[in-house]
Design an enzyme around this catalytic site. Sequence first.
Site, PDB file in Angstrom:
ATOM      1  N   LYS A   1      -0.904   2.703  -5.612  1.00 33.40           N
ATOM      2  CA  LYS A   1      -0.251   2.118  -4.441  1.00 33.40           C
ATOM      3  C   LYS A   1      -0.347   0.609  -4.553  1.00 33.40           C
ATOM      4  CE  LYS A   1      -0.665   5.431  -0.646  1.00 33.40           C
ATOM      5  NZ  LYS A   1      -1.083   5.511   0.770  1.00 33.40           N
TER       6      LYS A   1
ATOM      7  N   ARG B   1      -2.883  13.857  -0.405  1.00 33.79           N
ATOM      8  CA  ARG B   1      -3.386  12.489  -0.428  1.00 33.79           C
ATOM      9  C   ARG B   1      -3.832  12.023   0.961  1.00 33.79           C
ATOM     10  NH1 ARG B   1      -1.374   7.883  -4.717  1.00 33.79           N
ATOM     11  NH2 ARG B   1      -2.650   6.200  -3.918  1.00 33.79           N
TER      12      ARG B   1
ATOM     13  N   GLU C   1     -16.140   3.604   2.329  1.00 33.97           N
ATOM     14  CA  GLU C   1     -15.184   4.431   1.579  1.00 33.97           C
ATOM     15  C   GLU C   1     -15.937   5.356   0.609  1.00 33.97           C
ATOM     16  OE1 GLU C   1     -12.022   4.244   2.493  1.00 33.97           O
ATOM     17  OE2 GLU C   1     -11.684   2.205   3.228  1.00 33.97           O
TER      18      GLU C   1
ATOM     19  N   GLU D   1       2.232  11.025  -2.335  1.00 30.39           N
ATOM     20  CA  GLU D   1       2.094  11.407  -0.927  1.00 30.39           C
ATOM     21  C   GLU D   1       3.194  12.341  -0.480  1.00 30.39           C
ATOM     22  OE1 GLU D   1       1.723   7.736   1.248  1.00 30.39           O
ATOM     23  OE2 GLU D   1      -0.398   8.078   1.555  1.00 30.39           O
TER      24      GLU D   1
ATOM     25  N   ARG E   1      12.030  -4.847 -13.298  1.00 30.91           N
ATOM     26  CA  ARG E   1      11.948  -3.421 -12.909  1.00 30.91           C
ATOM     27  C   ARG E   1      10.701  -2.717 -13.454  1.00 30.91           C
ATOM     28  NH1 ARG E   1      17.201  -3.847 -14.536  1.00 30.91           N
ATOM     29  NH2 ARG E   1      18.618  -4.352 -12.825  1.00 30.91           N
TER      30      ARG E   1
ATOM     31  N   HIS F   1      -9.432   7.074   9.277  1.00 31.36           N
ATOM     32  CA  HIS F   1      -8.571   5.897   9.256  1.00 31.36           C
ATOM     33  C   HIS F   1      -7.642   5.757  10.454  1.00 31.36           C
ATOM     34  CE1 HIS F   1     -10.200   5.143   5.336  1.00 31.36           C
ATOM     35  NE2 HIS F   1      -9.439   4.086   5.156  1.00 31.36           N
TER      36      HIS F   1
ATOM     37  N   HIS G   1     -12.609  -3.749   7.643  1.00 27.69           N
ATOM     38  CA  HIS G   1     -11.977  -2.443   7.483  1.00 27.69           C
ATOM     39  C   HIS G   1     -13.013  -1.323   7.311  1.00 27.69           C
ATOM     40  CE1 HIS G   1      -9.165   0.656   6.276  1.00 27.69           C
ATOM     41  NE2 HIS G   1      -9.810   0.813   5.131  1.00 27.69           N
TER      42      HIS G   1
ATOM     43  N   LYS H   1     -11.191  10.052  -6.034  1.00 29.73           N
ATOM     44  CA  LYS H   1      -9.865   9.470  -5.810  1.00 29.73           C
ATOM     45  C   LYS H   1      -8.894   9.953  -6.888  1.00 29.73           C
ATOM     46  CE  LYS H   1      -6.925   6.160  -4.113  1.00 29.73           C
ATOM     47  NZ  LYS H   1      -6.771   4.932  -3.351  1.00 29.73           N
TER      48      LYS H   1
ATOM     49  N   ASN I   1      -7.269   9.542   4.299  1.00 32.44           N
ATOM     50  CA  ASN I   1      -7.184   8.855   5.590  1.00 32.44           C
ATOM     51  C   ASN I   1      -8.249   9.299   6.582  1.00 32.44           C
ATOM     52  OD1 ASN I   1      -4.992   7.186   4.960  1.00 32.44           O
ATOM     53  ND2 ASN I   1      -3.569   8.893   5.276  1.00 32.44           N
TER      54      ASN I   1
ATOM     55  N   HIS J   1      -7.777   2.244  12.130  1.00 32.63           N
ATOM     56  CA  HIS J   1      -6.659   1.318  12.316  1.00 32.63           C
ATOM     57  C   HIS J   1      -6.528   0.901  13.773  1.00 32.63           C
ATOM     58  CE1 HIS J   1      -4.828   3.116   8.410  1.00 32.63           C
ATOM     59  NE2 HIS J   1      -5.602   2.078   8.157  1.00 32.63           N
TER      60      HIS J   1
HETATM   61  N1  LIG Z   1      -3.662   0.123  -2.830  1.00 33.66           N
HETATM   62  C1  LIG Z   1      -4.481   0.919  -2.176  1.00 33.66           C
HETATM   63  O1  LIG Z   1      -4.505   2.141  -2.407  1.00 33.66           O
HETATM   64  C2  LIG Z   1      -5.412   0.330  -1.157  1.00 33.66           C
HETATM   65  C3  LIG Z   1      -6.447   1.122  -0.628  1.00 33.66           C
HETATM   66  C4  LIG Z   1      -7.324   0.520   0.274  1.00 33.66           C
HETATM   67  C5  LIG Z   1      -7.152  -0.808   0.633  1.00 33.66           C
HETATM   68  N2  LIG Z   1      -6.124  -1.526   0.095  1.00 33.66           N
HETATM   69  C6  LIG Z   1      -5.928  -2.944   0.421  1.00 33.66           C
HETATM   70  O2  LIG Z   1      -7.035  -3.665  -0.123  1.00 33.66           O
HETATM   71  C7  LIG Z   1      -7.205  -4.851   0.632  1.00 33.66           C
HETATM   72  C8  LIG Z   1      -8.664  -5.024   0.928  1.00 33.66           C
HETATM   73  O3  LIG Z   1      -9.377  -5.108  -0.295  1.00 33.66           O
HETATM   74  P1  LIG Z   1     -10.740  -5.920  -0.409  1.00 33.66           P
HETATM   75  O4  LIG Z   1     -11.672  -5.413   0.626  1.00 33.66           O
HETATM   76  O5  LIG Z   1     -11.142  -5.916  -1.817  1.00 33.66           O
HETATM   77  O6  LIG Z   1     -10.287  -7.355   0.107  1.00 33.66           O
HETATM   78  P2  LIG Z   1     -10.110  -8.761  -0.625  1.00 33.66           P
HETATM   79  O7  LIG Z   1      -9.312  -8.644  -1.857  1.00 33.66           O
HETATM   80  O8  LIG Z   1      -9.601  -9.684   0.425  1.00 33.66           O
HETATM   81  O9  LIG Z   1     -11.609  -9.156  -1.005  1.00 33.66           O
HETATM   82  C9  LIG Z   1     -12.554  -9.369   0.022  1.00 33.66           C
HETATM   83  C10 LIG Z   1     -13.232 -10.737  -0.141  1.00 33.66           C
HETATM   84  O10 LIG Z   1     -14.096 -10.706  -1.269  1.00 33.66           O
HETATM   85  C11 LIG Z   1     -13.860 -11.806  -2.124  1.00 33.66           C
HETATM   86  N3  LIG Z   1     -14.268 -11.358  -3.450  1.00 33.66           N
HETATM   87  C12 LIG Z   1     -13.577 -10.605  -4.325  1.00 33.66           C
HETATM   88  N4  LIG Z   1     -14.371 -10.282  -5.365  1.00 33.66           N
HETATM   89  C13 LIG Z   1     -15.580 -10.859  -5.145  1.00 33.66           C
HETATM   90  C14 LIG Z   1     -16.801 -10.890  -5.871  1.00 33.66           C
HETATM   91  N5  LIG Z   1     -16.964 -10.188  -7.005  1.00 33.66           N
HETATM   92  N6  LIG Z   1     -17.805 -11.620  -5.367  1.00 33.66           N
HETATM   93  C15 LIG Z   1     -17.657 -12.289  -4.189  1.00 33.66           C
HETATM   94  N7  LIG Z   1     -16.541 -12.261  -3.456  1.00 33.66           N
HETATM   95  C16 LIG Z   1     -15.504 -11.560  -3.937  1.00 33.66           C
HETATM   96  C17 LIG Z   1     -12.434 -12.137  -1.887  1.00 33.66           C
HETATM   97  O11 LIG Z   1     -12.132 -13.476  -2.234  1.00 33.66           O
HETATM   98  C18 LIG Z   1     -12.261 -11.873  -0.404  1.00 33.66           C
HETATM   99  O12 LIG Z   1     -12.658 -12.988   0.305  1.00 33.66           O
HETATM  100  C19 LIG Z   1      -6.356  -4.719   1.875  1.00 33.66           C
HETATM  101  O13 LIG Z   1      -5.212  -5.537   1.748  1.00 33.66           O
HETATM  102  C20 LIG Z   1      -5.948  -3.255   1.882  1.00 33.66           C
HETATM  103  O14 LIG Z   1      -4.664  -3.039   2.440  1.00 33.66           O
HETATM  104  C21 LIG Z   1      -5.264  -0.972  -0.776  1.00 33.66           C
HETATM  105 ZN   LIG Z   2      -9.786   2.436   3.834  1.00 38.48          ZN
END
Ligand SMILES: NC(=O)c1ccc[n+]([C@@H]2O[C@H](COP(=O)([O-])OP(=O)(O)OC[C@H]3O[C@@H](n4cnc5c(N)ncnc54)[C@H](O)[C@@H]3O)[C@@H](O)[C@H]2O)c1
Ligand SMILES: [Zn+2]
Lengths: 388, 388
Positions: B170, B269, B212, B264, B148, B276, B293, B254, B273, B280
Amino acid sequence: MAPESSANTPSTTENRGNIAAASGRRASITVELAERSYPIEIGTGITGELADVLRQEVGDLSHALVIADESIQTHWADPIIECLSSIDNVRVNNTNVPSGETTKSVEHLSRLWDWLLSSGADRRSVLFAIGGGVVGDLAGFAAASFTRGIRFVQIPTTLLAMVDSSVGGKTGINLSGGKNMVGAFWQPELVWIDTACLQTMGERDYLSGLAEVVKYGVIEDAEFFDWLCKNAASLLARDHAALQHAVTRSCQSKARVVRDDERETSGRRAILNYGHTFAHAIEATAGYGAILHGEAVSIGMQMAASLAIDMGLCDESLLTRQTELLTACGLPVQFADADADKMLPVMMRDKKVAHGKLRFILPTDIGNVQLVGDVDPAQVRSAIQAHR
Amino acid sequence: MAPESSANTPSTTENRGNIAAASGRRASITVELAERSYPIEIGTGITGELADVLRQEVGDLSHALVIADESIQTHWADPIIECLSSIDNVRVNNTNVPSGETTKSVEHLSRLWDWLLSSGADRRSVLFAIGGGVVGDLAGFAAASFTRGIRFVQIPTTLLAMVDSSVGGKTGINLSGGKNMVGAFWQPELVWIDTACLQTMGERDYLSGLAEVVKYGVIEDAEFFDWLCKNAASLLARDHAALQHAVTRSCQSKARVVRDDERETSGRRAILNYGHTFAHAIEATAGYGAILHGEAVSIGMQMAASLAIDMGLCDESLLTRQTELLTACGLPVQFADADADKMLPVMMRDKKVAHGKLRFILPTDIGNVQLVGDVDPAQVRSAIQAHR
Ligand SMILES: NC(=O)c1ccc[n+]([C@@H]2O[C@H](COP(=O)([O-])OP(=O)(O)OC[C@H]3O[C@@H](n4cnc5c(N)ncnc54)[C@H](O)[C@@H]3O)[C@@H](O)[C@H]2O)c1
Ligand SMILES: [Zn+2]
Ligand SMILES: NC(=O)c1ccc[n+]([C@@H]2O[C@H](COP(=O)([O-])OP(=O)(O)OC[C@H]3O[C@@H](n4cnc5c(N)ncnc54)[C@H](O)[C@@H]3O)[C@@H](O)[C@H]2O)c1
Ligand SMILES: [Zn+2]
């Protein structure tokens, strides 16, 4: 947030801070948790009153998702669904989960998540969990996690679920390596208890639930303990008025403890574990299924009482009175297979063991317990042996 | 809870309420959430400072559970693990998850739960998530739900994770039927950002993260927007000082938004978006993987700006300036395959659609946006067509 019409009409016998009579027959208790406060409504044959209470307590209700234990679907879930369906502009979806502890698994959780999504659930939907602790814990965690949390209503149908698992916001599932290892603290909007459900329970499951009822008397409600001693026979006979009182008083206890320590941070919530360190060791060493949880708790409370006496924390009369009450409730007070050599190692691995030191919730007198740390394993051993 | 030595020494250029220079080079931002407040520490090549910060910010640390994206294990996780292992009396366990969005699944979550249990994790353990948003979201939800909730530290290694996903609490996974459908709001104890990690990122992923960054300028930080216009070339070159400033300023944005609307509920918050709803729909209709993205967000912001102009909310110069900045950041500002006939139905199903009415976050001028409800689909269509 007790119904307005009744908040100022506390019943005479049951008023102790957070309780009020909600109607002629229904009792209403508030679990006081600031913006997460919610009512527990308790009565017999009260399905006809649910729609009104939902309007008052849950508010915006356009999509109801009903998850029920398959074994009680016809008897206890169908009438609830009929009631929900009769409310204007409410869409109702329904699914079942199999009876039994193995349902509290990743697989069933995953299936429920997919079902919620395919049913079109969103943040405004309300989930209803109908069944025992298994359904409440599983469906409650599905509610806690779907789109990072949707509202839910607990409709417990077992005695244990009514007096324990449906109140307090602990939700979760088991992993193959351990019970309740994953979950969330997620409070319901409403706990709806119809004690009529108890009439269909199997005798052993029913009695097992009584152990938790007795527990509340010992840990923090001496007056209730006395009432239980006088009314054990009525409870065994599942008399409606007796059940109403016993469930109400138990929920009141649980609500107070939860109010004081919602997330198990202050330590107060630990008093609910009275008898449970022994009980978990009994359950684990007896082989799952051999003994019911409440039966193990009954024996565990006996061991805890003996340990308390041995440590000079309370006098012998506490054990005598507890033994009498548990026996009157049809519960076991000893366990021939209790094996200290097997139980002690299990207890050392218990979550409540801090830094290898055995800790117990022990009674000082009826209605009072305290947390005692660093207990001598030799004394624990004697306490186990005193009840085999 | 910024480090005491620095809380009173705000840096001159970056002080805007919640930021202070933590050391010669490190910046420290506090996400202000009462008892859930936590610092974001930002610097370049700062692994040597981690042990001290953990002592101050995380306190009791005896068991560290490190979950890292397998592709950055050697480069970026091993040095962290070495640092953790060098702290007295800290036991370290480490596991990997595969790179890529499909890792955010029930299967990987379940595997992590089992791994936590078999590693002996308990409520005092601390989880470290090292990687992009995929690892942060997945491991963050594992932390939120194991027993938990256990404490966790975000160590983002992608630009998107540094400026967006690691901040704000999140966490979650995808279901086969929908992205981010399951999860929890669960705040970390610390976000540790070493911008040196960005040097190994692939160009397209890196630029995608910049979208972003630009977003924060448009939605609530006009001064930062101006700075970005002047320093886009340095950011493209991944200049350390420029990155430090851009990441810090983004995290500050942020942090403010999250502080004002942690779960939210107030609507604030939703400004995150911006672009976005269009994005999407672009991602969904382009086929997953065809467009990143951030690329979709870049185009989506362009469409949102056109819509705002069409609705008389802002003047043309906003679009001109946004186009210039996005282009300078190497981001696409139009999408030849954008198909309004396909995108509109997707947008109607979006979570942000209340009662079938299209709602958008639209700019009124650089640094200001507002939520606009009940938008005419014909105008949405024109906005899409303006950028293909
Ligand atoms: N929690 C939130 O508030 C929030 C907000 C926006 C997005 N997200 C989520 O985040 C995810 C996308 O995040 P992302 O773009 O970091 O994707 P990701 O974690 O898939 O990373 C992108 C790529 O970069 C590689 N990578 C990571 N660090 C690296 C580094 N230092 N050098 C080289 N390669 C590296 C990874 O292996 C991957 O192939 C999605 O699932 C999305 O839903 C969450
Ligand atoms: Zn985004
Ligand atoms: N969340 C908490 O705070 C908390 C507290 C205590 C226990 N629990 C959990 O609760 C679970 C045990 O709860 P339980 O004892 O209710 O078990 P349960 O849900 O398995 O129910 C016991 C049996 O009774 C059947 N049943 C349910 N309602 C019935 C009715 N009205 N008539 C006839 N049969 C009925 C069920 O099908 C099942 O076979 C455990 O998983 C335990 O971990 C949770
Ligand atoms: Zn129990």
